[in-house]
Design an enzyme around this catalytic site. Sequence first.
Site, PDB file in Angstrom:
ATOM      1  CG  HIS A   1     -28.422 -41.256 -28.741  1.00 46.89           C
ATOM      2  ND1 HIS A   1     -27.991 -41.606 -29.996  1.00 46.89           N
ATOM      3  CD2 HIS A   1     -29.775 -41.167 -28.824  1.00 46.89           C
ATOM      4  CE1 HIS A   1     -29.026 -41.727 -30.809  1.00 46.89           C
ATOM      5  NE2 HIS A   1     -30.123 -41.453 -30.119  1.00 46.89           N
TER       6      HIS A   1
ATOM      7  CD  GLU B   1     -23.008 -42.591 -27.826  1.00 45.91           C
ATOM      8  OE1 GLU B   1     -22.683 -43.449 -28.667  1.00 45.91           O
ATOM      9  OE2 GLU B   1     -24.200 -42.415 -27.471  1.00 45.91           O
TER      10      GLU B   1
ATOM     11  CB  CYS C   1     -26.277 -43.267 -33.850  1.00 44.42           C
ATOM     12  SG  CYS C   1     -26.441 -41.630 -33.098  1.00 44.42           S
TER      13      CYS C   1
ATOM     14  CB  CYS D   1     -23.363 -40.319 -31.008  1.00 47.96           C
ATOM     15  SG  CYS D   1     -24.860 -40.130 -30.014  1.00 47.96           S
TER      16      CYS D   1
END
Length: 195
Positions: free
Chosen positions: A60, A62, A94, A97
């Site tokens: 992701h 992040e 999410c 994360c």
Amino acid sequence: MQQEFAFTEEDRQFMMLAFDEARGALARGEVPIGCTIVRDGEVIARGSNLTNDTRNATRHAEMDAIDKVLADVEGPDRSHIFERCRLFVTCEPCIMCSGALGLLRFAEVVYGCRNDRFGGCGSILSIHETGCGGCGGESTALGYKLKCRGGLMAEEAVALLKDFYATGNPKAPKPHRPLASGNKQDTTPVLLPDG
């Protein structure tokens, strides 16, 4: 209903850099989410989704940006590097994360739109307030709470996601619905991504 927060012009500037990353992800056929990590008022990393390209669901935006910061830091500062960092991300982190951001003890997260399928900053779970259970060891036992503010440029974030999902994700290993073809307009409601 999403809580309203006051945002500064500086917040908006850093979020615009995250949107640059998100638009780059869209151009590469990735879920259009981008982020910027800021420490002491300076951008130290930017990231975007790499899940389609790498075929790795943990890549992701992040995580991409965090890895860029960690690649440049060694020694004792490595475990405390994020304590003065703010993360600006186009979509609510999410659950995965949110847990990572809390464990790293980010000073703050500012996000665009809510993630009503997988959000870890209040939409689905409140990982930012409760931590991620036993995985944090003493850090969650001490009650660390990740400060989160959402709603900055939310409409723009949703528009990017709609652009991406309007034709389906052609790189998804198992499409959730048939891919649209031609100029046919798809009016299926957008469900926010998991990264």
